[in-house]
Enzyme design. Structure first.
Site, PDB file in Angstrom:
ATOM      1  CB  CYS A  63       1.255   0.036  -2.524  1.00 47.00           C
ATOM      2  SG  CYS A  63      -0.418  -0.384  -2.078  1.00 47.00           S
ATOM      3  CG  LEU A  64       0.547  -1.337  -9.559  1.00 43.10           C
ATOM      4  CD1 LEU A  64      -0.329  -0.098  -9.755  1.00 43.10           C
ATOM      5  CD2 LEU A  64       1.692  -1.333 -10.558  1.00 43.10           C
TER       6      LEU A  64
END
Lengths: 157, 265
Positions: free
Chosen positions: A94-95
């Site tokens: 999750c970036l």
């Protein structure tokens, strides 16, 4: 057949070989330039005030590109087992730059170095692993213990 | 209480990667749109096509009539968030095919744009990739080695078409950052201009607002007239020129959320 995506991936690869950033490496798989294997080494980033428990880990990832690269980001996943607030159980990450803040000016080298800094500088407010996020915020010693277990596992994998 | 437990379970389920699910759904919607609408369509007779579209809508029918007194044709673009940039590039390149007077000035501006952007801190390595593709097209137009059909085909080739859009987005971002003191007045919140550009300008498929149009038209010194077709009372379709007071080289039709290309009578 040469498409913009494939041509660009050849350039990305060439740059990664000629000018490799510290602590990351990556290369296309033997028969498919659209799928890469990469390794990120956890190391201490000098301008951060704290050590990272990920130090010395060697974490393997896969990067899958589509023909829409670089207009759309690739799918990046850890293959090595991770314990990190922003990494899901299936290894996906999750970036923001891999999702809604992707810019076509990023290349493989920029992706890998961004993930590398995410390791030592997690964002516990946007958790993909809520246990890791909670421990990171509330029980740093336990968090570091769990991370160190991943680091040791990464030598074996 | 049963509900509360249910909610808690749903939260645990949310650990299954929601991002991936959302992105998957988004991809499906995009696929449906891209199968139905080409990146840039054929020229259509303006009055005919818009009258048909708005047959049961008196306000829009009236505006379509007004528009058709000034414009003969329309060329639709795919509503993928890139429509302003793609419509702008197509319309201006098409003009350059025949209007050699404008070419020299445009060529000079875009050929030095790469160095300007590198100076602003854009990564040279990836920038060059877009710049080279963009300039290849510009140079083909300048040498007379491009027909209308070839231009049309190029803009419907996803790879090349999107590379042109990316490069225009970068030029827009560069202009906004260079003149940030001025453009900061137009953005909401406490974002820095660099953050705004990273979030709203550089990523593909992000829709354009006035600020994008002002910056791009100023950066390239290309006048854009946008005709606004909305629910407003006026029988006329209002025009805005960017930059203000410039002679328009590109005419676009704006309907809420979308830009298409217009051709004058």
């Amino acid at each position: 057949m040469s498409t913009p995506a494939r041509r660009r991936l050849m350039r990305d690869f060439k740059r990664l070989q000629e000018d490799p950033p510290t602590g990351v490496s990556g290369a296309p798989t033997d028969n498919n330039i659209m799928i890469w294997n990469a390794v990120i080494f956890g190391y201490v980033i000098l301008d951060l005030p704290h050590d990272t428990p990920f130090e010395d880990g060697t974490f393997k990832l896969t990067i899958e590109f589509t023909e829409e690269y670089p207009n759309k980001p690739p799918t990046v996943r850890f293959v090595s087992k991770m314990f990190h607030p922003n990494v899901y159980a299936d290894g996906s990450i999750c970036l923001d730059i891999l999702q809604n803040r992707w810019s076509p000016t990023y290349d493989v080298s920029a992706i890998l170095t961004s993930i590398q800094s995410l390791l030592s500088d997690p964002n516990p407010n946007s958790p993909a692993n809520s246990m890791a996020a909670q421990l990171y915020k509330e029980n740093r010693r336990e968090y570091e213990k769990r991370v160190k277990a991943c680091v040791e596992q990464s030598f074996v994998d | 209480m049963g509900d509360a437990t249910g909610e808690a379970e749903a939260k645990v389920d949310a650990q299954v990667n929601q991002d991936v699910l959302i992105m998957e759904q988004q991809r499906q919607i995009e696929e449906e749109i891209s199968e139905a609408i080409p990146l840039v369509g054929a020229k259509e007779d303006l009055l005919g096509t818009l009258e048909k579209e708005y047959i049961s809508d008196p306000i829009y029918s009236m505006k379509a009539k007004d528009l058709s007194s000034k414009y003969s044709s329309i060329r639709r673009t795919r509503p993928d968030g890139n429509c302003f940039f793609r419509a702008f590039a197509y319309a201006y390149f098409e003009r350059l095919l025949t209007c050699k007077d404008d070419y020299k000035g445009f060529y000079d501006i875009v050929s030095k744009s790469k160095d300007d952007l590198i100076e602003l801190g854009f990564p040279q390595f990836t920038l060059e990739d877009f710049y080279e593709t963009f300039m290849e097209v510009v140079e083909r137009i300048g040498s007379g080695d491009m027909t209308q059909d070839e231009l049309h085909e190029l803009f419907n080739n996803q790879g090349q078409s999107n590379y042109i859009v990316v490069y225009l987005r970068l030029i827009t971002s560069g202009k906004l950052q260079r003149d940030a003191d001025f453009y900061l007045n137009f953005i909401d919140g406490n974002r820095t201009m660099t953050a705004f550009c990273h979030q709203e300008v550089e990523p593909m498929f992000k829709e354009s607002d006035h600020i994008h149009i002002i910056a791009l038209s100023a950066a390239l010194n290309v006048g854009v007239r946008v005709r606004y077709m909305d629910r407003g009372d006026s029988a006329q379709v209002i025009a805005h020129d960017f930059p203000e007071g410039s002679a328009p080289a590109v005419h676009l039709l704006y309907r809420p959320g979308h830009y298409d290309i217009l051709y004058e009578q």
